[in-house]
Design an enzyme around this catalytic site. Structure first.
Site, PDB file in Angstrom:
ATOM      1  N   ASP A  77      -9.506  63.167 -40.409  1.00 38.14           N
ATOM      2  CA  ASP A  77      -8.487  64.122 -40.273  1.00 38.14           C
ATOM      3  C   ASP A  77      -8.496  64.973 -38.849  1.00 38.14           C
ATOM      4  OD1 ASP A  77      -6.255  66.263 -40.841  1.00 38.14           O
ATOM      5  OD2 ASP A  77      -8.291  67.657 -41.222  1.00 38.14           O
ATOM      6  N   SER A  78      -7.813  65.738 -38.443  1.00 38.28           N
ATOM      7  CA  SER A  78      -7.775  66.310 -37.036  1.00 38.28           C
ATOM      8  C   SER A  78      -8.667  67.296 -37.294  1.00 38.28           C
ATOM      9  CB  SER A  78      -6.546  67.013 -36.680  1.00 38.28           C
ATOM     10  OG  SER A  78      -6.048  67.853 -37.730  1.00 38.28           O
ATOM     11  N   TYR A  86      -3.382  68.451 -34.203  1.00 35.13           N
ATOM     12  CA  TYR A  86      -2.561  67.314 -33.625  1.00 35.13           C
ATOM     13  C   TYR A  86      -1.026  67.751 -33.826  1.00 35.13           C
ATOM     14  CZ  TYR A  86      -6.529  63.978 -34.168  1.00 35.13           C
ATOM     15  OH  TYR A  86      -7.682  63.078 -34.136  1.00 35.13           O
ATOM     16  N   GLY A  87      -0.700  68.711 -34.631  1.00 30.65           N
ATOM     17  CA  GLY A  87       0.464  68.701 -35.146  1.00 30.65           C
ATOM     18  C   GLY A  87       1.548  69.050 -34.166  1.00 30.65           C
ATOM     19  N   CYS A 125      -4.788  63.141 -43.158  1.00 27.42           N
ATOM     20  CA  CYS A 125      -3.989  64.000 -42.416  1.00 27.42           C
ATOM     21  C   CYS A 125      -2.541  63.736 -42.669  1.00 27.42           C
ATOM     22  CB  CYS A 125      -4.534  63.960 -41.028  1.00 27.42           C
ATOM     23  SG  CYS A 125      -3.500  64.666 -39.673  1.00 27.42           S
ATOM     24  N   ASN A 126      -1.820  64.643 -42.855  1.00 28.30           N
ATOM     25  CA  ASN A 126      -0.239  64.307 -42.936  1.00 28.30           C
ATOM     26  C   ASN A 126       0.324  63.993 -41.604  1.00 28.30           C
ATOM     27  OD1 ASN A 126       1.256  65.133 -45.816  1.00 28.30           O
ATOM     28  ND2 ASN A 126      -0.877  66.643 -45.354  1.00 28.30           N
ATOM     29  N   THR A 127       0.049  64.546 -40.587  1.00 28.48           N
ATOM     30  CA  THR A 127       0.556  64.431 -39.359  1.00 28.48           C
ATOM     31  C   THR A 127       0.066  62.810 -38.873  1.00 28.48           C
ATOM     32  OG1 THR A 127       0.076  66.749 -38.962  1.00 28.48           O
ATOM     33  CG2 THR A 127       0.620  65.292 -37.015  1.00 28.48           C
ATOM     34  N   GLU A 131      -8.583  76.617 -39.350  1.00 28.53           N
ATOM     35  CA  GLU A 131      -9.957  75.967 -38.596  1.00 28.53           C
ATOM     36  C   GLU A 131     -10.536  77.227 -38.103  1.00 28.53           C
ATOM     37  OE1 GLU A 131     -10.912  72.750 -37.717  1.00 28.53           O
ATOM     38  OE2 GLU A 131      -9.530  71.869 -38.982  1.00 28.53           O
ATOM     39  N   CYS A 159       0.333  69.352 -45.633  1.00 26.73           N
ATOM     40  CA  CYS A 159      -0.653  69.197 -44.494  1.00 26.73           C
ATOM     41  C   CYS A 159      -1.949  69.390 -45.124  1.00 26.73           C
ATOM     42  CB  CYS A 159      -0.549  70.619 -43.329  1.00 26.73           C
ATOM     43  SG  CYS A 159      -1.734  70.702 -42.408  1.00 26.73           S
ATOM     44  N   THR A 160      -3.036  68.643 -44.936  1.00 28.17           N
ATOM     45  CA  THR A 160      -4.186  68.719 -45.695  1.00 28.17           C
ATOM     46  C   THR A 160      -4.875  70.112 -45.645  1.00 28.17           C
ATOM     47  OG1 THR A 160      -5.289  67.421 -44.089  1.00 28.17           O
ATOM     48  CG2 THR A 160      -4.424  66.145 -46.029  1.00 28.17           C
ATOM     49  N   HIS A 161      -4.593  70.755 -44.447  1.00 27.90           N
ATOM     50  CA  HIS A 161      -5.187  71.944 -44.552  1.00 27.90           C
ATOM     51  C   HIS A 161      -4.739  73.049 -45.340  1.00 27.90           C
ATOM     52  CE1 HIS A 161      -6.763  70.383 -40.655  1.00 27.90           C
ATOM     53  NE2 HIS A 161      -7.297  71.875 -40.281  1.00 27.90           N
TER      54      HIS A 161
END
Ligand code: DGL
Length: 264
Positions: free
Chosen positions: A10-11, A42-43, A73-75, A153, A182-184
């Protein structure tokens, strides 16, 4: 090879929500997780940049012996999955968009689905396409939430005002299901639930992604033996001040080691 780790990336820390689901569904598997904390988010970046970062990280995971790649990561799933599959045709590559779309289609009763994601994910239209493939009559309403990943983050509790601003338009569309695209975002699920209220079902990719990973490993004869002991090792490209505490508190994750990879 079946004893090799699953490479997950992931980012930043968000993909740990997927790693947690893999740990719980596939307890015998070892996971090697790379969080690109040096370059998160990254988005807001271009397809070229997201592809380049994703290729570098996937290569690093493969160099460290990964038997499969999970784009947590979806992005990166929306923008770089086709390129990764093209470059690494012999390695199973699983993204999170299709599992998220499946969860949404299974949950909706009215076919009115909201998607919140990064700017790049929303602009890509990946969820609209994945949901249309599964449920052609569904109506999908998406909103980009560019401030959320940096706040998460940083370990910020995320103010209700920021979320309300982003989610207002979706709620007005009378959605009954909201994809945390978004995985966050599962890390702030309680705050999102508070804003949208009890009538909207929140879904994310993590559980379905772990199930799909199980299928893909089984099909390729890559499942770890039942006698194997699973673990999670984390590699970060920069320090993540609140990384361990937020991940461990929110996800109750047991992390075996945290090391640094300098990808500059
Ligand atoms: N967890 C990533 C995702 O699912 C965050 C992307 C970002 O770094 O902006 O999209």
């Amino acid at each position: 090879m079946s004893d090799a780790p699953i490479g997950v990336f992931d980012s930043g820390i968000g993909g740990l929500t997927v790693a947690a689901a893999i740990r719980s569904e596939l307890p015998n598997e070892k996971i090697l997780y790379i969080g690109d904390t040096a370059r998160v988010p990254y988005g807001g970046k271009s397809r070229e940049t997201i592809e380049r970062y994703s290729i570098e990280i996937a290569q690093q995971l493969l160099d460290r012996g990964a038997k499969a790649i999970v784009i947590a990561c979806n992005t990166a799933s929306a923008l770089a999955a086709p390129r990764l599959r093209e470059l690494f045709p012999d390695v199973p590559v699983r993204g999170v968009i299709h599992p998220g779309a499946q969860a949404a289609v299974a949950a909706t009763r009215t076919g009115r689905i909201g998607v919140m994601g990064t700017q790049a994910t929303v602009d890509s239209g990946a969820y609209e396409r994945a949901i249309a493939d599964l449920a052609p009559d569904a109506h999908v309403y998406s909103v980009a939430c560019p401030l959320l990943v940096p706040l998460i983050e940083e370990g910020d509790p995320v103010t209700d005002q920021v979320l309300s601003r982003y989610l207002e338009s979706l709620v007005e569309h009378n959605i009954d299901t909201l994809v945390l695209g978004c995985t966050h975002y599962p890390l702030i699920k309680p705050a999102i639930a508070r804003i949208v209220g009890p009538d909207i079902t929140l879904v994310d990719s993590a559980h379905n992604c772990a199930l799909a990973l199980n299928d893909i490993l089984a099909a390729n004869n890559l499942l770890a033996p039942a006698s194997a002991t699973g673990r999670l090792d984390v590699i970060l490209t920069d320090t993540a001040k609140r990384f361990l505490s937020s991940a461990q508190t929110a996800l109750a994750l047991d992390i075996a080691s945290v090391t640094r990879w300098n990808n500059e």
